[in-house]
Motif scaffolding. Structure first.
Motif, short mmCIF file in Angstrom:
data_model
loop_
_atom_site.label_atom_id
_atom_site.label_comp_id
_atom_site.label_asym_id
_atom_site.label_seq_id
_atom_site.Cartn_x
_atom_site.Cartn_y
_atom_site.Cartn_z
N GLY A 53 12.46 -16.08 -3.25
CA GLY A 53 12.18 -14.77 -3.80
C GLY A 53 11.69 -14.95 -5.22
O GLY A 53 11.41 -16.06 -5.65
N GLY A 54 11.60 -13.85 -5.97
CA GLY A 54 11.08 -13.93 -7.32
C GLY A 54 12.14 -14.20 -8.36
O GLY A 54 13.33 -14.03 -8.12
N THR A 77 11.42 -9.50 -3.58
CA THR A 77 12.78 -9.67 -3.06
C THR A 77 12.83 -10.48 -1.78
O THR A 77 13.91 -10.75 -1.28
CB THR A 77 13.43 -8.29 -2.79
OG1 THR A 77 12.67 -7.64 -1.78
CG2 THR A 77 13.47 -7.46 -4.04
N GLN A 78 11.70 -10.85 -1.25
CA GLN A 78 11.65 -11.60 0.00
C GLN A 78 10.99 -12.95 -0.25
O GLN A 78 10.32 -13.14 -1.27
CB GLN A 78 10.85 -10.82 1.05
CG GLN A 78 11.45 -9.48 1.40
CD GLN A 78 12.82 -9.59 2.02
OE1 GLN A 78 13.08 -10.48 2.81
NE2 GLN A 78 13.72 -8.69 1.66
N TRP A 114 9.68 -5.35 -3.16
CA TRP A 114 9.57 -5.54 -4.60
C TRP A 114 10.64 -4.72 -5.30
O TRP A 114 10.83 -3.56 -5.00
CB TRP A 114 8.19 -5.13 -5.11
CG TRP A 114 7.10 -6.04 -4.64
CD1 TRP A 114 6.35 -5.89 -3.51
CD2 TRP A 114 6.66 -7.23 -5.26
NE1 TRP A 114 5.46 -6.93 -3.39
CE2 TRP A 114 5.62 -7.77 -4.47
CE3 TRP A 114 7.01 -7.91 -6.43
CZ2 TRP A 114 4.96 -8.96 -4.80
CZ3 TRP A 114 6.36 -9.08 -6.75
CH2 TRP A 114 5.34 -9.59 -5.94
N ALA A 115 11.33 -5.32 -6.26
CA ALA A 115 12.32 -4.61 -7.07
C ALA A 115 11.73 -4.37 -8.45
O ALA A 115 11.19 -5.30 -9.07
CB ALA A 115 13.58 -5.44 -7.20
N THR A 116 11.82 -3.16 -8.94
CA THR A 116 11.37 -2.85 -10.29
C THR A 116 12.48 -3.24 -11.26
O THR A 116 13.60 -2.73 -11.16
CB THR A 116 11.03 -1.36 -10.43
OG1 THR A 116 9.96 -1.06 -9.52
CG2 THR A 116 10.61 -1.02 -11.84
N VAL A 117 12.18 -4.15 -12.18
CA VAL A 117 13.18 -4.61 -13.14
C VAL A 117 12.93 -4.06 -14.54
O VAL A 117 13.81 -4.10 -15.38
CB VAL A 117 13.28 -6.14 -13.18
CG1 VAL A 117 13.77 -6.68 -11.85
CG2 VAL A 117 11.98 -6.78 -13.57
N ASP A 137 16.93 -13.66 -3.74
CA ASP A 137 16.94 -14.59 -2.62
C ASP A 137 17.07 -13.77 -1.35
O ASP A 137 18.16 -13.37 -0.96
CB ASP A 137 18.11 -15.56 -2.75
CG ASP A 137 18.12 -16.61 -1.67
OD1 ASP A 137 17.25 -16.58 -0.78
OD2 ASP A 137 19.01 -17.47 -1.70
N GLN A 138 15.94 -13.45 -0.74
CA GLN A 138 15.88 -12.69 0.51
C GLN A 138 16.64 -11.38 0.41
O GLN A 138 17.47 -11.05 1.26
CB GLN A 138 16.36 -13.55 1.67
CG GLN A 138 15.53 -14.81 1.81
CD GLN A 138 15.79 -15.55 3.08
OE1 GLN A 138 16.09 -14.93 4.09
NE2 GLN A 138 15.66 -16.84 3.04
N GLY A 139 16.38 -10.65 -0.67
CA GLY A 139 16.97 -9.33 -0.83
C GLY A 139 18.21 -9.28 -1.70
O GLY A 139 18.50 -8.26 -2.28
#
Length: 176
Positions: free
Chosen positions: A66-67, A58-59, A109-112, A84-86
């Motif tokens: 970002g990812g 996320t950063q 990190w965001a769990t998708v 994009d930056q959170g």
């Protein structure tokens, strides 16, 4: 070059009349329409060390904000997730134009997607609410949820497009 299965969004629009707005429909397209320009892109994506979570950064990372997980290319694609930056978003192709903001995750990190029970490579996408317009039909909108699975080759740690073996994603929703 290994053969990759490309199951993508079964288009049911032709079978569903516009007046059937209350009937759930699978909003998307047929992969056969994508032609040779079909592309997958994974940036700053990883599988957790225990193999249970598929995550997107996320950063900023290097020159990337970002990812991202993007499958397909114009006019037939879905951006499952991009950060994009959170601030996160999801989006999809030209015919069913739409996007949605994703909730801001805690941490970097965001769990998708999470590992499907009984599997070591299939990840179930956490439902993502989205909506938009139907291109070419003024005043026609839709809302729905991105659902489905991503299948990896079993790699843990950083992933790129070569680690994605298959996906089966749908935007299930209603036309208004």
């Amino acid at each position: 070059m290994r053969l990759l299965t490309r199951r993508l969004f079964t288009a049911l629009l032709a079978a569903v009349p516009l007046w059937a707005a209350a009937t759930p429909i699978d909003l998307a397209y047929n992969a056969a329409n994508t032609g040779p320009a079909y592309a997958w892109r994974l940036d700053a994506v990883r599988v957790s060390a225990d193999g249970r979570k598929l995550q997107v950064r996320t950063q900023p990372v290097g020159s990337l904000p970002g990812g991202m997980i993007n499958l397909g290319t114009y006019p037939w694609w879905i951006t499952l997730v991009a950060y994009d930056q959170g601030a996160g978003r999801t989006g999809n192709g030209d015919r069913w134009r739409g996007n949605a903001a994703l909730p801001a995750p805690t941490g970097r990190w965001a769990t998708v997607a999470t590992l499907a029970p009984g599997s070591s490579t299939v990840y179930r996408v956490q439902p993502i609410a989205t909506g938009g317009i139907v291109r070419g039909l003024p005043g026609v909108t839709w809302s729905g949820t991105v659902q489905g699975t991503l299948t990896t080759d079993g790699t843990r740690g950083p992933l790129d497009a070569s680690h994605l073996v298959d996906f089966d994603l749908h935007i299930v929703g209603d036309q208004h």
